[in-house]
Design a protein around this motif. Structure first.
Motif, PDB file in Angstrom:
ATOM      1  N   ALA A   8      54.211  57.243  54.688  1.00  0.00           N
ATOM      2  CA  ALA A   8      54.884  56.209  54.584  1.00  0.00           C
ATOM      3  C   ALA A   8      55.223  55.476  56.242  1.00  0.00           C
ATOM      4  O   ALA A   8      55.220  54.273  56.157  1.00  0.00           O
ATOM      5  CB  ALA A   8      56.404  56.287  54.023  1.00  0.00           C
ATOM      6  N   ARG A   9      55.347  56.486  56.849  1.00  0.00           N
ATOM      7  CA  ARG A   9      55.601  56.203  58.401  1.00  0.00           C
ATOM      8  C   ARG A   9      54.298  55.313  59.075  1.00  0.00           C
ATOM      9  O   ARG A   9      54.377  54.393  59.835  1.00  0.00           O
ATOM     10  CB  ARG A   9      55.720  57.240  59.148  1.00  0.00           C
ATOM     11  N   LEU A  10      53.102  55.718  58.695  1.00  0.00           N
ATOM     12  CA  LEU A  10      51.891  55.302  58.992  1.00  0.00           C
ATOM     13  C   LEU A  10      51.447  53.811  58.390  1.00  0.00           C
ATOM     14  O   LEU A  10      51.092  52.944  59.212  1.00  0.00           O
ATOM     15  CB  LEU A  10      50.700  56.154  58.611  1.00  0.00           C
ATOM     16  N   ARG A  11      51.851  53.605  57.215  1.00  0.00           N
ATOM     17  CA  ARG A  11      51.725  52.283  56.616  1.00  0.00           C
ATOM     18  C   ARG A  11      52.994  51.337  56.616  1.00  0.00           C
ATOM     19  O   ARG A  11      53.034  50.208  56.370  1.00  0.00           O
ATOM     20  CB  ARG A  11      51.286  52.389  55.022  1.00  0.00           C
ATOM     21  N   GLY A  12      54.156  51.877  56.991  1.00  0.00           N
ATOM     22  CA  GLY A  12      55.434  51.155  57.020  1.00  0.00           C
ATOM     23  C   GLY A  12      56.081  51.188  55.712  1.00  0.00           C
ATOM     24  O   GLY A  12      57.241  50.587  55.723  1.00  0.00           O
ATOM     25  N   HIS A  13      55.813  51.812  54.879  1.00  0.00           N
ATOM     26  CA  HIS A  13      56.403  51.637  53.355  1.00  0.00           C
ATOM     27  C   HIS A  13      55.993  52.887  52.556  1.00  0.00           C
ATOM     28  O   HIS A  13      54.799  53.405  52.767  1.00  0.00           O
ATOM     29  CB  HIS A  13      56.630  50.615  52.641  1.00  0.00           C
ATOM     30  N   LEU A  14      56.843  53.260  51.326  1.00  0.00           N
ATOM     31  CA  LEU A  14      56.220  54.175  50.507  1.00  0.00           C
ATOM     32  C   LEU A  14      55.189  53.454  49.375  1.00  0.00           C
ATOM     33  O   LEU A  14      55.369  52.135  49.522  1.00  0.00           O
ATOM     34  CB  LEU A  14      57.419  54.796  49.559  1.00  0.00           C
ATOM     35  N   SER A  15      54.450  54.189  48.909  1.00  0.00           N
ATOM     36  CA  SER A  15      53.455  53.601  47.982  1.00  0.00           C
ATOM     37  C   SER A  15      53.510  54.507  46.720  1.00  0.00           C
ATOM     38  O   SER A  15      53.848  55.892  46.741  1.00  0.00           O
ATOM     39  CB  SER A  15      51.973  53.653  48.604  1.00  0.00           C
ATOM     40  N   TRP A  16      53.155  53.869  45.578  1.00  0.00           N
ATOM     41  CA  TRP A  16      52.910  54.777  44.642  1.00  0.00           C
ATOM     42  C   TRP A  16      52.053  55.939  44.489  1.00  0.00           C
ATOM     43  O   TRP A  16      52.163  56.875  43.847  1.00  0.00           O
ATOM     44  CB  TRP A  16      52.760  53.841  42.904  1.00  0.00           C
ATOM     45  N   SER A  17      50.834  55.789  45.559  1.00  0.00           N
ATOM     46  CA  SER A  17      50.028  56.804  45.424  1.00  0.00           C
ATOM     47  C   SER A  17      50.554  57.993  46.508  1.00  0.00           C
ATOM     48  O   SER A  17      49.971  59.189  46.172  1.00  0.00           O
ATOM     49  CB  SER A  17      48.940  56.217  46.564  1.00  0.00           C
ATOM     50  N   ASP A  18      51.762  57.762  46.744  1.00  0.00           N
ATOM     51  CA  ASP A  18      52.440  58.890  47.582  1.00  0.00           C
ATOM     52  C   ASP A  18      52.772  60.116  46.433  1.00  0.00           C
ATOM     53  O   ASP A  18      53.023  61.457  46.778  1.00  0.00           O
ATOM     54  CB  ASP A  18      53.659  58.668  48.308  1.00  0.00           C
ATOM     55  N   ALA A  19      52.690  59.642  45.062  1.00  0.00           N
ATOM     56  CA  ALA A  19      52.981  60.747  44.142  1.00  0.00           C
ATOM     57  C   ALA A  19      51.892  61.809  44.253  1.00  0.00           C
ATOM     58  O   ALA A  19      52.176  63.023  43.537  1.00  0.00           O
ATOM     59  CB  ALA A  19      52.953  60.346  42.502  1.00  0.00           C
ATOM     60  N   ALA A  20      50.754  61.524  44.842  1.00  0.00           N
ATOM     61  CA  ALA A  20      49.545  62.894  44.912  1.00  0.00           C
ATOM     62  C   ALA A  20      50.403  63.779  45.877  1.00  0.00           C
ATOM     63  O   ALA A  20      49.807  65.011  45.344  1.00  0.00           O
ATOM     64  CB  ALA A  20      48.411  62.106  45.656  1.00  0.00           C
ATOM     65  N   PHE A  21      51.108  63.720  46.645  1.00  0.00           N
ATOM     66  CA  PHE A  21      51.638  64.736  47.551  1.00  0.00           C
ATOM     67  C   PHE A  21      52.378  65.842  46.980  1.00  0.00           C
ATOM     68  O   PHE A  21      51.854  67.060  46.814  1.00  0.00           O
ATOM     69  CB  PHE A  21      52.365  64.069  48.834  1.00  0.00           C
ATOM     70  N   ARG A  40      37.447  56.501  72.276  1.00  0.00           N
ATOM     71  CA  ARG A  40      37.101  54.945  72.639  1.00  0.00           C
ATOM     72  C   ARG A  40      38.439  54.371  73.402  1.00  0.00           C
ATOM     73  O   ARG A  40      38.552  53.249  73.702  1.00  0.00           O
ATOM     74  CB  ARG A  40      36.480  54.342  71.633  1.00  0.00           C
ATOM     75  N   GLY A  41      39.468  55.224  73.354  1.00  0.00           N
ATOM     76  CA  GLY A  41      40.711  54.599  73.651  1.00  0.00           C
ATOM     77  C   GLY A  41      41.560  54.144  72.476  1.00  0.00           C
ATOM     78  O   GLY A  41      42.664  53.505  72.905  1.00  0.00           O
ATOM     79  N   GLU A  42      41.296  53.942  71.434  1.00  0.00           N
ATOM     80  CA  GLU A  42      42.009  53.520  70.493  1.00  0.00           C
ATOM     81  C   GLU A  42      42.975  54.791  69.748  1.00  0.00           C
ATOM     82  O   GLU A  42      42.696  55.434  68.645  1.00  0.00           O
ATOM     83  CB  GLU A  42      41.046  53.422  69.036  1.00  0.00           C
ATOM     84  N   VAL A  43      43.938  55.078  70.547  1.00  0.00           N
ATOM     85  CA  VAL A  43      44.764  55.996  70.215  1.00  0.00           C
ATOM     86  C   VAL A  43      45.945  55.629  69.365  1.00  0.00           C
ATOM     87  O   VAL A  43      47.149  55.411  69.640  1.00  0.00           O
ATOM     88  CB  VAL A  43      45.400  56.621  71.678  1.00  0.00           C
ATOM     89  N   THR A  44      45.499  55.458  67.991  1.00  0.00           N
ATOM     90  CA  THR A  44      46.498  55.076  67.165  1.00  0.00           C
ATOM     91  C   THR A  44      47.366  56.256  66.288  1.00  0.00           C
ATOM     92  O   THR A  44      46.765  57.595  66.418  1.00  0.00           O
ATOM     93  CB  THR A  44      45.810  54.410  66.062  1.00  0.00           C
ATOM     94  N   ALA A  45      48.677  55.806  65.808  1.00  0.00           N
ATOM     95  CA  ALA A  45      49.075  56.932  65.050  1.00  0.00           C
ATOM     96  C   ALA A  45      48.271  57.556  63.868  1.00  0.00           C
ATOM     97  O   ALA A  45      48.377  58.778  63.523  1.00  0.00           O
ATOM     98  CB  ALA A  45      50.329  56.320  64.433  1.00  0.00           C
ATOM     99  N   GLY A  46      47.492  56.549  63.118  1.00  0.00           N
ATOM    100  CA  GLY A  46      46.575  57.195  62.158  1.00  0.00           C
ATOM    101  C   GLY A  46      45.392  58.140  62.622  1.00  0.00           C
ATOM    102  O   GLY A  46      45.500  59.188  62.135  1.00  0.00           O
TER     103      GLY A  46
END
Length: 442
Positions: free
Chosen positions: A95-108, A281-287
């Motif tokens: 949720a932190r990475l996408r900014g919100h919860l998702s129904w797909s988080d039920a997989a965890f 490449r310098g794309e130091v993203t959270a993901g």
């Protein structure tokens, strides 16, 4: 998602209630050595059972066993709490990475709150082995995402140290060191000097932790006749692939099963490589950092287990206790796939989310752990009943058809420790007036 979490937690709780028995078993007779010797939590933290130390797991069990009179069932309940915490941490991370919860988080919860962890919960309870490192890995991924430099450096350093010292988390420690080194070499274009300094501090902290860990450490392969490499070197990747097939409930060696496992291994490895390329490449993203930590941890763990266990046999890849730390890699792959799908069509995003839930559901739908757990619990209860009646180790082993210590079933070492427990009224000796087996899960 809340309903899925609740259902999974209830199933796991019922599993523990039905099958946890208050009896030290197998490796526990060695794992609990600091407690038998009356040593303190720091000694338990440093205590090594080849090839890892007990770390934070030892400290928790020192307090847990002391508070419950050595109730082994408490270990299983503590593992349930840790797994629930790991699941919440995984959901929060996504949720932190996408900014919100998702129904797909039920997989965890389907993946992480499954009884697949039964060996280290019911058979030979041990928080340090892999269940506690699982939580620490997700917390470490969170720590790397902190925007506050002081918090990021301190939490990554602290969690990286705890992971190094705690069970098979030792396999995942190089991932933190590797990521810090990568960020030091390629800190990105924005705030490069500051980022490099922070990465350097983390490297210093983790380097000091490695030196402390190595002090007094003794390496051992853990299996008779261990050697490296084995004659058929190609069995190492096969072993890693079969660890992934074991995760989805397939435990047979064939061209098909190896191909299935190899596909999963390649996908997880691909996600790790893509995250590495992005950071380089310098794309130091959270993901990218999250995927690096999660996939890298499982890949390093699989490689470590393959090196340690392959000399025994290839079938060792199917041991249930090795499943737990394969799950972060799958979670990392799901997060990478979701990130990749953002720039694709809504249909593609939906397919990936559905596929993720189906995959986790397949793992959760495996009910073999309930069967194995029930069989083990039956044998343990019979053993306790026989021993309380006869006070004879050999007789209890024979009557219950269940050895409490397989390497040496009738060892004086076990007899001495049983006498030690009885003299102090600990574990299943707490109520000597009741000669019936202890109730499961209590």
């Amino acid at each position: 998602m809340a309903a899925t979490f609740t259902i999974c937690l209830v199933r796991l709780g019922i599993f523990v209630w039905n099958n946890a028995v208050d009896l030290p078993f197998e490796d526990q007779w060695v794992l609990l050595t600091p407690l038998f010797k009356g040593q303190g939590p720091w000694d338990y933290f440093l205590f090594q059972t080849i090839p890892y130390r007990q770390g934070l797991g030892g400290v928790i069990e020192w307090f847990l066993y002391g508070a419950t009179g050595w109730n082994v069932c408490a270990d299983a309940w503590a593992a349930t709490v840790v797994l629930a915490s790991a699941t919440i941490a995984a959901i929060a991370l996504a949720a932190r990475l996408r900014g919100h919860l998702s129904w797909s988080d039920a997989a965890f919860p389907l993946l992480l709150l499954s009884p697949i962890h039964w060996e280290t919960m019911i058979l030979t309870p041990s928080l340090a082995h892999s269940i506690l490192p699982l939580l620490l890995i997700f917390l470490l991924a969170h720590a790397w995402l902190s925007t506050n430099p002081a918090i990021r450096v301190s939490t990554v350093g602290a969690l990286g140290t705890l992971i190094l010292f705690t069970g098979y988390g030792v396999c995942c420690a190089p991932v933190s060191i590797g990521l810090a080194l990568l960020l030091w070499l390629r800190p990105g274009t924005k705030g490069a000097k500051t980022n490099r300094s922070q990465a350097g501090l983390i490297l210093l902290i983790l380097g000091g932790a490695v030196i402390a860990f190595a002090h007094g450490y003794q390496w051992g392969g853990g299996v008779p006749g261990w050697r490296f490499p084995v004659p058929n070197w190609w069995d190492y990747p096969r072993f890693c692939a079969l660890m992934f097939t074991s995760l989805i409930g397939i435990r047979a060696i064939s061209a098909t099963t190896v191909a299935i496992g190899a596909t999963m291994l390649i996908l997880v490895l691909g996600a790790f490589v893509m995250a590495t390329v992005k950071i380089w490449r310098g794309e130091v993203t959270a993901g990218a950092k999250t995927v690096w930590v999660l996939t890298g941890s499982s890949l390093a763990y699989a490689m470590f287990v393959a090196i340690g266990r392959l000399p025994f046999n290839l079938e060792a890849a199917f041991m249930w206790r090795y499943i737990t730390l394969m799950t972060p890699g799958v979670c990392g792959l799901a997060i990478a796939a979701e990130g990749w799908a953002i720039s694709r069509s809504k249909v593609m995003q939906r397919y990936i989310a559905i596929g993720w839930i189906i995959f986790a559901g397949i793992i959760w739908a495996n009910f073999l752990p309930e069967q194995y757990g029930a069989a083990i619990a039956k044998g343990k209860r019979a053993w306790v009943a026989s021993y309380l009646r006869t006070r004879d180790l050999r007789t209890a082993n024979k009557e219950a058809d269940c050895d409490v210590y397989f390497p040496a079933p009738n060892s004086p070492f076990i007899a001495e420790r049983l006498n030690w427990l009885e003299q102090r009224h600990l574990s299943f000796f707490r109520d000597l007036n009741n000669n019936s087996p202890p109730a499961s899960g209590r």
